[in-house]
Design an enzyme around this catalytic site. Structure first.
Site, PDB file in Angstrom:
ATOM      1  N   LYS A   1      13.660 -47.336-100.535  1.00 22.06           N
ATOM      2  CA  LYS A   1      12.362 -46.722-100.250  1.00 22.06           C
ATOM      3  C   LYS A   1      12.020 -46.854 -98.759  1.00 22.06           C
ATOM      4  CE  LYS A   1      10.009 -44.960-102.835  1.00 22.06           C
ATOM      5  NZ  LYS A   1      10.026 -43.524-103.262  1.00 22.06           N
TER       6      LYS A   1
ATOM      7  N   GLY B   1       7.742 -36.188-113.370  1.00 24.19           N
ATOM      8  CA  GLY B   1       7.476 -37.625-113.482  1.00 24.19           C
ATOM      9  C   GLY B   1       5.984 -37.904-113.611  1.00 24.19           C
TER      10      GLY B   1
ATOM     11  N   TRP C   1       2.563 -50.274-108.412  1.00 28.63           N
ATOM     12  CA  TRP C   1       2.326 -50.462-109.854  1.00 28.63           C
ATOM     13  C   TRP C   1       1.766 -49.188-110.492  1.00 28.63           C
ATOM     14  CZ3 TRP C   1       0.152 -55.995-111.141  1.00 28.63           C
ATOM     15  CH2 TRP C   1       0.846 -56.948-110.412  1.00 28.63           C
TER      16      TRP C   1
ATOM     17  N   LEU D   1       3.614 -39.064-111.373  1.00 31.57           N
ATOM     18  CA  LEU D   1       2.735 -38.510-110.337  1.00 31.57           C
ATOM     19  C   LEU D   1       2.754 -36.986-110.358  1.00 31.57           C
ATOM     20  CD1 LEU D   1       0.820 -38.957-107.966  1.00 31.57           C
ATOM     21  CD2 LEU D   1       2.819 -39.118-106.465  1.00 31.57           C
TER      22      LEU D   1
ATOM     23  N   TYR E   1      16.062 -51.283-104.476  1.00 34.54           N
ATOM     24  CA  TYR E   1      15.031 -50.253-104.609  1.00 34.54           C
ATOM     25  C   TYR E   1      14.131 -50.254-103.369  1.00 34.54           C
ATOM     26  CZ  TYR E   1      10.658 -48.062-106.064  1.00 34.54           C
ATOM     27  OH  TYR E   1       9.521 -47.283-106.100  1.00 34.54           O
TER      28      TYR E   1
ATOM     29  N   ASP F   1       5.144 -50.472-102.517  1.00 34.26           N
ATOM     30  CA  ASP F   1       4.808 -51.836-102.082  1.00 34.26           C
ATOM     31  C   ASP F   1       6.056 -52.727-102.028  1.00 34.26           C
ATOM     32  OD1 ASP F   1       4.960 -51.499-104.880  1.00 34.26           O
ATOM     33  OD2 ASP F   1       3.874 -53.363-105.242  1.00 34.26           O
TER      34      ASP F   1
HETATM   35  N1  LIG Z   1       6.574 -46.070-110.787  1.00 34.43           N
HETATM   36  C1  LIG Z   1       6.061 -47.040-110.021  1.00 34.43           C
HETATM   37  O1  LIG Z   1       5.643 -48.111-110.486  1.00 34.43           O
HETATM   38  C2  LIG Z   1       5.971 -46.832-108.537  1.00 34.43           C
HETATM   39  C3  LIG Z   1       5.491 -47.862-107.728  1.00 34.43           C
HETATM   40  C4  LIG Z   1       5.403 -47.657-106.356  1.00 34.43           C
HETATM   41  C5  LIG Z   1       5.793 -46.441-105.817  1.00 34.43           C
HETATM   42  N2  LIG Z   1       6.272 -45.467-106.620  1.00 34.43           N
HETATM   43  C6  LIG Z   1       6.679 -44.205-106.010  1.00 34.43           C
HETATM   44  O2  LIG Z   1       5.792 -43.179-106.441  1.00 34.43           O
HETATM   45  C7  LIG Z   1       6.498 -41.924-106.488  1.00 34.43           C
HETATM   46  C8  LIG Z   1       6.243 -41.259-107.812  1.00 34.43           C
HETATM   47  O3  LIG Z   1       6.754 -42.121-108.821  1.00 34.43           O
HETATM   48  P1  LIG Z   1       6.735 -41.736-110.369  1.00 34.43           P
HETATM   49  O4  LIG Z   1       6.508 -42.998-111.113  1.00 34.43           O
HETATM   50  O5  LIG Z   1       5.884 -40.553-110.586  1.00 34.43           O
HETATM   51  O6  LIG Z   1       8.255 -41.332-110.558  1.00 34.43           O
HETATM   52  P2  LIG Z   1       8.963 -40.841-111.887  1.00 34.43           P
HETATM   53  O7  LIG Z   1       7.997 -40.786-113.019  1.00 34.43           O
HETATM   54  O8  LIG Z   1      10.213 -41.650-112.031  1.00 34.43           O
HETATM   55  O9  LIG Z   1       9.348 -39.353-111.509  1.00 34.43           O
HETATM   56  C9  LIG Z   1      10.332 -39.053-110.584  1.00 34.43           C
HETATM   57  C10 LIG Z   1      10.850 -37.673-110.904  1.00 34.43           C
HETATM   58  O10 LIG Z   1      11.835 -37.332-109.943  1.00 34.43           O
HETATM   59  C11 LIG Z   1      12.904 -36.713-110.629  1.00 34.43           C
HETATM   60  N3  LIG Z   1      14.127 -36.751-109.842  1.00 34.43           N
HETATM   61  C12 LIG Z   1      15.092 -37.704-109.849  1.00 34.43           C
HETATM   62  N4  LIG Z   1      16.097 -37.337-109.035  1.00 34.43           N
HETATM   63  C13 LIG Z   1      15.761 -36.149-108.507  1.00 34.43           C
HETATM   64  C14 LIG Z   1      16.394 -35.252-107.606  1.00 34.43           C
HETATM   65  N5  LIG Z   1      17.608 -35.525-107.110  1.00 34.43           N
HETATM   66  N6  LIG Z   1      15.768 -34.110-107.280  1.00 34.43           N
HETATM   67  C15 LIG Z   1      14.559 -33.813-107.804  1.00 34.43           C
HETATM   68  N7  LIG Z   1      13.907 -34.598-108.671  1.00 34.43           N
HETATM   69  C16 LIG Z   1      14.512 -35.763-109.016  1.00 34.43           C
HETATM   70  C17 LIG Z   1      12.991 -37.501-111.915  1.00 34.43           C
HETATM   71  O11 LIG Z   1      13.783 -36.846-112.868  1.00 34.43           O
HETATM   72  P3  LIG Z   1      14.585 -37.742-113.943  1.00 34.43           P
HETATM   73  O12 LIG Z   1      13.535 -38.444-114.739  1.00 34.43           O
HETATM   74  O13 LIG Z   1      15.361 -36.728-114.693  1.00 34.43           O
HETATM   75  O14 LIG Z   1      15.430 -38.701-113.150  1.00 34.43           O
HETATM   76  C18 LIG Z   1      11.522 -37.578-112.282  1.00 34.43           C
HETATM   77  O15 LIG Z   1      11.075 -36.432-112.976  1.00 34.43           O
HETATM   78  C19 LIG Z   1       7.953 -42.266-106.194  1.00 34.43           C
HETATM   79  O16 LIG Z   1       8.237 -42.044-104.842  1.00 34.43           O
HETATM   80  C20 LIG Z   1       8.041 -43.745-106.473  1.00 34.43           C
HETATM   81  O17 LIG Z   1       9.079 -44.379-105.776  1.00 34.43           O
HETATM   82  C21 LIG Z   1       6.354 -45.631-107.963  1.00 34.43           C
END
Ligand SMILES: NC(=O)c1ccc[n+]([C@@H]2O[C@H](COP(=O)([O-])OP(=O)(O)OC[C@H]3O[C@@H](n4cnc5c(N)ncnc54)[C@H](OP(=O)(O)O)[C@@H]3O)[C@@H](O)[C@H]2O)c1
Length: 289
Positions: A131, A11, A151, A13, A127, A104
């Site tokens: 979290k 993903g 974000w 991060l 969501y 957030d």
């Molecule tokens: N994105 C935002 O705006 C945002 C905001 C606040 C906090 N966060 C938090 O920041 C963190 C990083 O977010 P991100 O945007 O980097 O997330 P991301 O791009 O959606 O990446 C998440 C990764 O986890 C994988 N995944 C899903 N289910 C899984 C499982 N069962 N076992 C192992 N891997 C799995 C996904 O694979 P698939 O793609 O195949 O599902 C994806 O590669 C998360 O905790 C998120 O909640 C994100």
């Protein structure tokens, strides 16, 4: 040599951690994603962690589709909460430290000053609820650090900034909400902050303080401001028009204010955090327009 296991590393991060890891020597990174380590599978998670025996786990795996989570609550809860408990259970009683990422969206947005780690969480949507449950599951382990961020965007993966840039190229104007205010976070900055925390503890023998932390870029803006700055920075000729959330079609409630107070992480781990505008500029240079 410190072993650092990263879950969900395909993903945003996770990919930024892969980039950041190139500048840090003396660590063994194990990057996994659902195909190599599905954290919803308790037995697999226990076995993998037991074999790898990491000193640190950075859990980047998540279900982040806020609207979809309303329809697929079970999946959101499984990945964002139950799976985190699987990790906590697998390291229970071990000296392994868990860095888990939260959001957030655990807040309801009724505040008008930045949320700190003592502020009461009250998520508005599934969501956010999933979290918040995930945070509790992570903190069951005595050596867990939960970092709430907001974000998140990157040149990797799908995110608001990339969507605005690609839609901005195809459209003369875009309507973007201006009554939701927060702080963008360049995932590369968060990745570097996480590795700085780890290396502070491993190399510089700083104490590790478990618990809740907040991290985003400095500064505050609306989604409208972020979109406007992104197209301008990218040199895209597209009018960004401010609209109210009520005029944007979605049934999922989102916090109208979700600015995070980052004082605790800055003071505990001596972090300097860039302003969102300078980080946005850096990210846009990495994006193939
Ligand atoms: N994105 C935002 O705006 C945002 C905001 C606040 C906090 N966060 C938090 O920041 C963190 C990083 O977010 P991100 O945007 O980097 O997330 P991301 O791009 O959606 O990446 C998440 C990764 O986890 C994988 N995944 C899903 N289910 C899984 C499982 N069962 N076992 C192992 N891997 C799995 C996904 O694979 P698939 O793609 O195949 O599902 C994806 O590669 C998360 O905790 C998120 O909640 C994100």
């Amino acid at each position: 040599m410190a072993i650092i296991l990263v879950t969900g590393s395909n993903g945003q991060l996770g990919n930024e951690l892969k980039e950041a890891a190139k500048n840090y020597y003396g660590y063994q990174f194990i990057f996994t994603d659902i195909d190599t380590l599905d954290i919803t599978d308790k037995a697999q998670t226990e076995k993998f962690i037991s074999n790898a025996d990491p000193g640190w786990i950075i859990n980047c795996a998540a279900f982040n589709l806020v609207d979809k989570a309303e329809k697929d609550q079970e999946k959101a809860m499984q990945i964002n909460s139950v799976a985190v408990k699987n990790i906590s259970d697998a390291i229970s009683g071990k000296p392994c430290r868990l860095i888990h990422i939260s959001s957030d969206y655990v807040f309801d947005g009724n505040a008008n000053v930045p949320y700190n780690e003592g502020s009461v969480a009250n998520p508005l949507n599934i969501y956010g609820k999933s979290k918040l449950e995930g945070e509790k599951a992570a903190l069951l382990h005595f050596g867990s650090m939960v970092i709430r961020t907001s974000w998140l965007y990157s040149s990797f993966g799908v995110n608001f900034v990339k969507t605005i840039l690609s839609k901005g190229k195809e459209n003369k104007s875009l309507r973007v909400v201006f009554d939701q205010v927060g702080s963008p976070t360049y995932a590369a900055d968060l990745a570097n902050a996480i590795i700085t925390v780890i290396s502070g503890v491993v190399r510089n023998k700083l104490a590790f303080y478990a618990g809740l932390y907040h991290y985003s870029n400095e500064g505050v803006c609306s989604w409208y401001d972020l979109a406007k700055e992104a197209v301008q920075e990218a040199g895209i000729d597209c009018d960004i028009i401010p609209i109210l959330s009520q005029d944007y079609h979605t049934e999922t409630r989102r916090p109208s204010y979700s600015v995070l107070d980052k004082t605790k992480i800055k003071e505990t781990y001596y972090l300097e955090i860039p302003h969102w505008r300078s980080s946005l500029g850096k990210c846009i240079k990495q994006i193939n327009l």
